[in-house]
Design an enzyme around this catalytic site. Structure first.
Site, PDB file in Angstrom:
ATOM      1  N   GLY A  71       8.197  16.067   1.338  1.00 41.11           N
ATOM      2  CA  GLY A  71       8.271  14.821   0.583  1.00 41.11           C
ATOM      3  C   GLY A  71       9.676  14.241   0.542  1.00 41.11           C
ATOM      4  N   THR A  72      10.674  15.099   0.390  1.00 41.92           N
ATOM      5  CA  THR A  72      12.058  14.609   0.308  1.00 41.92           C
ATOM      6  C   THR A  72      12.436  13.859   1.579  1.00 41.92           C
ATOM      7  OG1 THR A  72      12.646  16.450  -1.139  1.00 41.92           O
ATOM      8  CG2 THR A  72      14.465  15.337  -0.012  1.00 41.92           C
ATOM      9  N   ASN A 147       6.007  13.084 -11.409  1.00 46.92           N
ATOM     10  CA  ASN A 147       5.892  14.542 -11.272  1.00 46.92           C
ATOM     11  C   ASN A 147       5.984  15.273 -12.603  1.00 46.92           C
ATOM     12  OD1 ASN A 147       8.506  13.272 -10.442  1.00 46.92           O
ATOM     13  ND2 ASN A 147       9.256  15.318 -10.895  1.00 46.92           N
ATOM     14  N   SER A 195       3.530  15.214   0.564  1.00 43.99           N
ATOM     15  CA  SER A 195       4.102  16.539   0.831  1.00 43.99           C
ATOM     16  C   SER A 195       2.971  17.563   0.860  1.00 43.99           C
ATOM     17  CB  SER A 195       5.095  16.871  -0.287  1.00 43.99           C
ATOM     18  OG  SER A 195       5.505  18.212  -0.173  1.00 43.99           O
ATOM     19  N   GLY A 196       3.040  18.488   1.826  1.00 43.66           N
ATOM     20  CA  GLY A 196       1.970  19.467   1.977  1.00 43.66           C
ATOM     21  C   GLY A 196       1.819  20.422   0.807  1.00 43.66           C
ATOM     22  N   HIS A 197       2.957  20.881   0.261  1.00 40.62           N
ATOM     23  CA  HIS A 197       2.851  22.012  -0.668  1.00 40.62           C
ATOM     24  C   HIS A 197       2.382  21.636  -2.065  1.00 40.62           C
ATOM     25  CE1 HIS A 197       6.892  21.960  -2.879  1.00 40.62           C
ATOM     26  NE2 HIS A 197       7.023  20.990  -2.011  1.00 40.62           N
ATOM     27  N   THR A 233      11.249  19.217  17.339  1.00 40.75           N
ATOM     28  CA  THR A 233       9.987  19.869  17.704  1.00 40.75           C
ATOM     29  C   THR A 233       9.079  19.979  16.484  1.00 40.75           C
ATOM     30  OG1 THR A 233      11.130  21.097  19.416  1.00 40.75           O
ATOM     31  CG2 THR A 233       9.020  22.013  18.689  1.00 40.75           C
ATOM     32  N   CYS A 319      13.036  21.243  -9.053  1.00 41.95           N
ATOM     33  CA  CYS A 319      14.378  21.111  -8.483  1.00 41.95           C
ATOM     34  C   CYS A 319      15.420  20.788  -9.538  1.00 41.95           C
ATOM     35  CB  CYS A 319      14.387  20.077  -7.359  1.00 41.95           C
ATOM     36  SG  CYS A 319      13.068  18.929  -7.451  1.00 41.95           S
TER      37      CYS A 319
HETATM   38  C1  PLP Z   1       7.200  12.997  -6.870  1.00 45.24           C
HETATM   39  C2  PLP Z   1       7.866  13.888  -5.877  1.00 45.24           C
HETATM   40  N1  PLP Z   1       8.502  13.356  -4.814  1.00 45.24           N
HETATM   41  C3  PLP Z   1       9.105  14.105  -3.898  1.00 45.24           C
HETATM   42  C4  PLP Z   1       9.108  15.471  -3.982  1.00 45.24           C
HETATM   43  C5  PLP Z   1       9.800  16.280  -2.935  1.00 45.24           C
HETATM   44  O1  PLP Z   1       8.869  16.880  -2.075  1.00 45.24           O
HETATM   45  P1  PLP Z   1       9.280  18.180  -1.214  1.00 45.24           P
HETATM   46  O2  PLP Z   1       9.372  19.321  -2.173  1.00 45.24           O
HETATM   47  O3  PLP Z   1       8.152  18.336  -0.226  1.00 45.24           O
HETATM   48  O4  PLP Z   1      10.554  17.864  -0.535  1.00 45.24           O
HETATM   49  C6  PLP Z   1       8.481  16.090  -5.069  1.00 45.24           C
HETATM   50  C7  PLP Z   1       8.544  17.562  -5.245  1.00 45.24           C
HETATM   51  O5  PLP Z   1       8.533  18.065  -6.343  1.00 45.24           O
HETATM   52  C8  PLP Z   1       7.826  15.275  -6.034  1.00 45.24           C
HETATM   53  O6  PLP Z   1       7.206  15.813  -7.089  1.00 45.24           O
END
Ligand code: PLP
Length: 386
Positions: A71-72, A147, A195-197, A233, A319
């Protein structure tokens, strides 16, 4: 000790079906998807099949998806790929740091950024956003679901405002994808990050939807992967996992919402605790997330005490844990420093059960009571302040 995991907003476990789909791509089918021989063709086919599955979940074309490391990276690519020197962009005060810190960097580079406020429920007023538009505005970036609170923004209305003003619209849908139906054409967004996770796929894979015709500057330079929009890759097992997770999420969305009843039960039980309440209540939210305050308590102390009893929750974004400052999201909603510090996030996942909800609610009640006994003065102060 029995462990209950209610921190799915931080990350979700990979589903067994997802893991099985990925397994062959670690050793048997290991080719580089860019190789022209049999091994490469095998993995290329797997990547393109995954692309179809993700596209089906978002209602876009396969050519409009760029696989990323998460996601980042997807958020950063959307922002840095569109905005350049002299441009103005609009975002909100409650975005994830993947967006906020990208905006801060652009500010340092000479771009102008408007951070629109939210109301007490955490909602951006689309009309405030409309008023923030300027001739130099290039991009609006507003998240779909927060989030920390799960609060959903009016992305369709924002998409319409952006389209009318001929400004690009990016939405961070990391916490919304798989939880609420998404159709990029209904939202009228130009860019959308996932984001996958957060979706029961592995960590380290994600995707950015880029509307056909959008001129996006790459961030990475190298080979011509992902139609020259993201060199490097491909993470074939991760992408295959994301595809399978998207397929399962789509099926689940068709079956209806299973998380909201658990979230509602949890909130009902936990709200019975004195001086406790739900942050962002009274507005549409994604079904998995609940941010709650327990006045007079330190949220971090509650997280630690509950962890010792086997319940995993968080104070907010994973984070930011360890951050000294209280949550920027809760402060932006007008909460006091004390109440923001007294807040924690519960986030549910597909693997959770109603029985776990009952057990967890009991653990929260007894732990809050014990912590309040330890600091009665804090409680009295918080209660006096309301
Ligand atoms: C709203 C939101 N955006 C972006 C991210 C970042 O995603 P990633 O952990 O895959 O980098 C997160 C992760 O907590 C999120 O909650």
């Amino acid at each position: 000790m029995r462990r209950i995991y209610f921190d799915n907003g931080a990350t979700t476990p990979v589903l067994p079906e997802v893991f099985e789909a990925m397994r062959p791509y670690f050793s048997q089918q290991f080719g580089n998807a860019s190789s022209i021989h049999h091994h490469g063709q095998e993995t290329r086919a797997a990547v393109e099949r995954a692309r179809e599955l993700v596209a089906a979940l978002l209602g876009c074309r396969t050519g409009e998806l760029v696989f990323t490391s998460g996601g980042t990276e997807a958020d950063n690519l959307a922002i840095f790929g569109i905005v350049g020197p002299g441009d103005h962009l609009i975002t909100s005060a409650v975005e994830h740091h993947a967006v906020l810190n990208a905006c801060k960097h652009l500010e340092a580079e000479g771009c102008e950024v408007t951070y629109v406020p939210v109301d007490g429920r955490g909602v951006v007023d689309p009309q405030t956003l409309r008023r923030a538009l300027r001739p130099a505005t290039k991009l609006i970036t507003i998240m779909m679901a927060n989030n920390e609170t799960g609060v959903l923004q009016s992305v369709k209305e924002i998409g319409a405002i952006a389209a009318e003003a001929d400004v690009f619209f990016h939405t961070d849908a990391v916490q919304a994808v798989g939880k609420v139906p998404i159709d990029v054409n209904q939202i009228d967004c130009d860019l959308l990050a996932i984001s996958g996770h957060k979706l029961h796929a592995p960590q380290g894979v994600g995707a950015l939807y880029v509307r056909k015709g959008t001129a996006l500057q790459p961030m990475l330079y190298g080979g011509r992967h992902e139609r020259s929009r993201r060199a490097g890759t491909e993470n074939v097992p991760g992408i295959v996992g994301l595809g399978r997770a998207a397929e399962l999420a789509r099926q689940k969305l068709k079956r209806g919402d299973e998380l909201a009843p658990m979230r509602d039960r949890l909130e009902r039980l936990v709200s019975q605790i004195e001086y406790a309440g739900v942050n962002g209540a009274g507005t549409p939210r994604v079904p998995q997330t609940s941010s709650m305050h327990f006045d007079g308590i330190d949220g971090e102390a509650l997280v630690i005490a509950l962890d010792l009893k086997g319940l995993a929750i968080s104070t907010g974004a994973a984070c930011s844990s360890g951050a000294i400052e209280p949550s920027h999201v809760l402060l932006a909603m007008g909460m006091s420093h004390d109440q923001a510090r007294a807040s924690v996030r519960f986030s549910l996942g597909q693997q959770n059960t109603m029985e776990e909800v009952e057990v967890a609610a009991g653990l929260v009640a007894e732990t809050v009571a014990r912590l309040r006994e330890l600091s009665p003065r804090e409680v009295a102060r918080a209660v006096r302040r309301g």
